[in-house]
Structure formats: structure tokens, C-alpha cells
Design an enzyme around this catalytic site. Structure first.
Site, PDB file in Angstrom:
ATOM      1  N   SER A   1      -1.151 -10.233  13.370  1.00 60.39           N
ATOM      2  CA  SER A   1      -0.486 -10.231  14.678  1.00 60.39           C
ATOM      3  C   SER A   1       0.827 -11.016  14.704  1.00 60.39           C
ATOM      4  CB  SER A   1      -1.445 -10.730  15.774  1.00 60.39           C
ATOM      5  OG  SER A   1      -2.571  -9.875  15.857  1.00 60.39           O
TER       6      SER A   1
ATOM      7  N   ASN B   1       3.788  -3.671   6.403  1.00 63.92           N
ATOM      8  CA  ASN B   1       2.692  -2.837   5.920  1.00 63.92           C
ATOM      9  C   ASN B   1       2.472  -1.733   6.954  1.00 63.92           C
ATOM     10  OD1 ASN B   1       0.322  -1.687   5.072  1.00 63.92           O
ATOM     11  ND2 ASN B   1      -0.949  -3.516   5.357  1.00 63.92           N
TER      12      ASN B   1
ATOM     13  N   HIS C   1      -6.189  -5.949   0.377  1.00 63.56           N
ATOM     14  CA  HIS C   1      -6.066  -6.073   1.838  1.00 63.56           C
ATOM     15  C   HIS C   1      -7.470  -6.076   2.446  1.00 63.56           C
ATOM     16  CE1 HIS C   1      -5.160  -5.149   6.010  1.00 63.56           C
ATOM     17  NE2 HIS C   1      -3.946  -5.594   5.762  1.00 63.56           N
TER      18      HIS C   1
ATOM     19  N   GLY D   1      -4.380  -7.102  13.882  1.00 66.87           N
ATOM     20  CA  GLY D   1      -4.395  -6.045  14.883  1.00 66.87           C
ATOM     21  C   GLY D   1      -5.030  -6.451  16.203  1.00 66.87           C
TER      22      GLY D   1
ATOM     23  N   LYS E   1       0.565   0.741   6.809  1.00 69.32           N
ATOM     24  CA  LYS E   1      -0.825   1.246   6.823  1.00 69.32           C
ATOM     25  C   LYS E   1      -0.829   2.785   6.843  1.00 69.32           C
ATOM     26  CE  LYS E   1      -2.394  -3.117   8.690  1.00 69.32           C
ATOM     27  NZ  LYS E   1      -3.382  -3.872   9.469  1.00 69.32           N
TER      28      LYS E   1
ATOM     29  N   GLU F   1      -8.651  -4.590   4.850  1.00 73.71           N
ATOM     30  CA  GLU F   1      -9.152  -3.251   5.182  1.00 73.71           C
ATOM     31  C   GLU F   1      -9.703  -2.564   3.934  1.00 73.71           C
ATOM     32  OE1 GLU F   1      -5.589  -2.070   7.255  1.00 73.71           O
ATOM     33  OE2 GLU F   1      -6.090  -3.546   8.793  1.00 73.71           O
TER      34      GLU F   1
ATOM     35  N   GLU G   1      -4.342 -13.596   5.386  1.00 67.45           N
ATOM     36  CA  GLU G   1      -4.524 -12.789   6.597  1.00 67.45           C
ATOM     37  C   GLU G   1      -5.936 -12.990   7.136  1.00 67.45           C
ATOM     38  OE1 GLU G   1      -1.618  -9.242   6.769  1.00 67.45           O
ATOM     39  OE2 GLU G   1      -3.341  -8.590   5.604  1.00 67.45           O
TER      40      GLU G   1
HETATM   41  P1  13P Z   1      -1.057  -6.678  12.319  1.00 69.87           P
HETATM   42  O1  13P Z   1       0.315  -7.287  12.146  1.00 69.87           O
HETATM   43  O2  13P Z   1      -1.044  -5.356  12.984  1.00 69.87           O
HETATM   44  O3  13P Z   1      -2.015  -7.659  12.894  1.00 69.87           O
HETATM   45  O4  13P Z   1      -1.603  -6.367  10.821  1.00 69.87           O
HETATM   46  C1  13P Z   1      -1.572  -7.363   9.878  1.00 69.87           C
HETATM   47  C2  13P Z   1      -1.868  -6.768   8.549  1.00 69.87           C
HETATM   48  O5  13P Z   1      -2.989  -6.381   8.275  1.00 69.87           O
HETATM   49  C3  13P Z   1      -0.755  -6.639   7.602  1.00 69.87           C
HETATM   50  O6  13P Z   1      -1.219  -6.330   6.327  1.00 69.87           O
END
Ligand code: 13P
Length: 256
Positions: A217, A10, A100, A178, A12, A102, A172
Site C-alpha cells: 500500500s 509490480n 512474492h 492491497g 501483477k 502471492e 512486504e
Molecule cells: P500494493 O501496493 O497494491 O499494496 O501491492 C504491493 C505489492 O504486492 C507489490 O509487490
């Protein structure tokens, strides 16, 4: 059993279309065709890069699956700034991430909207990757399982029976995204197993078929242990998917 692992990058809101092509080419160089024998790999660039990435995958006969990070639930209409599932399908998109954390947290997407998006993605011939996960506060209060179970039930409400078996779920935990604070393999397993029992109670045949990814992560050092858990069928990778060598090591976790 027989679930084929799905490793998804992803990206982003990162990379312009030139940078995205470069990353894909580097990644393709790092991987060997045998890496795709036992694992499916999808990349999820921002909307502005999807056409460029599609063209490169097609021209170079790359084995990556193409993904998007979001979409609207209507096929077209007066929805300024939105992208429809029909538009994504036209670009040969295979997987669309929906719900997601976010999107849920920063853009106010509730389970009902996630459910509408998941159905719309299926009805356009693509597969949704439906994300769920608890906050740190919810975990500390012992509510993680209740929260995630409700997200599963409500976000998958309205899927047809065959769709229930083909959906991909990404667990997740928000506190792991992150932050470098990956869930321990046993915590990831425990929740993925709970998700699978929830799926079983909704539509029994789905339970053994649905692929459940872990995200939060994931990196080249922890992927192997996470993937060794019986109910973890893949990874949804953010930060570590932006670097070709690290994402290639994640995809090739079996070689490690
Ligand atoms: P990270 O791997 O940067 O923690 O992000 C995970 C994520 O949100 C994937 O959709």
C-alpha cells in the site's frame, strides 16, 4: 552507504500489451530525466507484455529498468507454462521478482524454491528482488521478526558472496498488500533494520550494500516518510503503479 533507491512497479496480472505500452508512455511523459538521477525505476509487466515494453524502452531511450514478476529456476525443459530466466535475459530484463507473497501463498512457493529462483536469476546475469513478509496472524503473535528472518536465511541460501551483496530484498508484510493498511514508517524501519542485521550475519559486506524495499500500500502520500527511514532503500508498488500520475509522484518523492 551510498545505496541508490530502487522504486519498482509490480503490475501483477493487469494490462494487455496495448494498455501496458500506454501506461509506460504516460509515465515517461510525467517524469523528467532528473527523476532518474538519484533513483532507479523498474517496471514489472506480465510476461505477455515484456517484449512490447522492451521495444518501447529501447526505441525511445527511456531510462526505466525492465523487470519480470517471476520465472522458473531451470534454463529450459519440459515445464509447461513456465518462463525461464534465459528467456527473460534475452529480452533485456534487469530485475526479476521472486517469492512474492502471492506466489508463496497462492502457488505454493516455499523458501527452497525461492532460493533456487534467486540463484538462477543471478546466474543469467539479472538481479532478483526477493520478497519476504509476515502474515497478520504472525505479527499479532509477535512472530514477525522470526518469520522474516527465516525467510531471508532460507531464500538467500545458496547465493554466492558477490550475489549476497547485489541482491535486492523487498519487505512486504502480507497484511499491508492491497489493503491500504501501510506499515508505519517505524514498523517498516524496524523490520528492514532486522533484515539488514540478518544479512550482516550471513555475509558481513552485504549488509551495507543490499537495497531493501518496502512494499504494501505504498502511495504518493506515504512514500516520502517511508523513504526517509535509514534502512528503507526503495519501494515495491502494486496498485499505485498502475496509474501513471500516482507512480510518477512516488518516483519523484524527493520533489514533494
Ligand atoms: P500494493 O501496493 O497494491 O499494496 O501491492 C504491493 C505489492 O504486492 C507489490 O509487490
Amino acid at each position: 552507504m551510498g545505496r541508490i533507491p530502487l522504486i519498482s512497479g509490480n503490475w501483477k496480472m493487469n494490462l494487455n500489451h496495448f494498455e501496458a505500452i500506454q501506461l509506460l508512455q504516460k509515465l515517461s511523459y510525467e517524469l523528467r530525466s532528473h527523476n532518474f538521477d538519484s533513483v532507479e525505476v523498474s517496471v514489472h509487466p506480465p510476461f505477455t507484455n515484456i517484449r512490447s515494453i522492451q521495444t518501447v524502452i529501447d526505441a525511445d531511450r527511456m531510462l526505466f529498468k525492465l523487470g519480470a514478476q517471476n520465472c522458473h529456476f531451470e534454463p529450459s525443459g519440459a515445464f509447461t507454462g513456465e518462463v525461464s530466466p534465459a528467456m527473460l535475459k534475452k529480452l533485456d530484463v534487469d530485475f526479476v521478482i521472486v517469492g512474492h507473497s502471492e506466489r508463496r501463498g497462492l502457488f505454493g512457493e516455499a523458501n527452497e524454491m525461492v532460493a533456487a529462483k534467486a540463484s538462477a536469476v543471478f546466474s543469467h546475469g539479472m538481479v532478483p528482488i526477493v520478497c519476504v513478509g509476515e502474515s497478520l496472524e504472525e505479527r499479532e503473535n509477535g512472530q514477525a521478526e522470526v518469520v522474516v528472518e527465516a525467510q531471508i536465511r532460507e531464500s538467500l541460501a545458496g547465493l554466492k558472496r558477490d550475489e549476497m551483496s547485489n541482491v535486492v530484498v523487498a519487505y512486504e508484510p502480507i497484511w499491508a498488500i492491497g489493503t491500504g493498511a501501510t506499515a508505519s514508517p517505524s514498523d517498516a524501519q524496524e523490520m528492514c533494520s532486522h533484515i539488514r542485521s540478518t544479512l550482516a550475519s550471513m555475509h558481513a559486506p552485504a549488509a551495507e550494500k543490499v537495497r531493501i524495499q518496502y512494499g504494501g500500500s505504498v502511495n504518493a502520500s506515504n512514500v516520502n516518510e517511508l523513504m526517509s527511514m535509514p534502512d528503507v532503500d526503495g519501494a515495491l508498488v502494486g496498485g499505485a503503479s498502475l496509474e501513471a500520475a500516482s507512480f510518477a509522484r512516488i518516483v519523484g518523492y524527493e520533489d514533494a
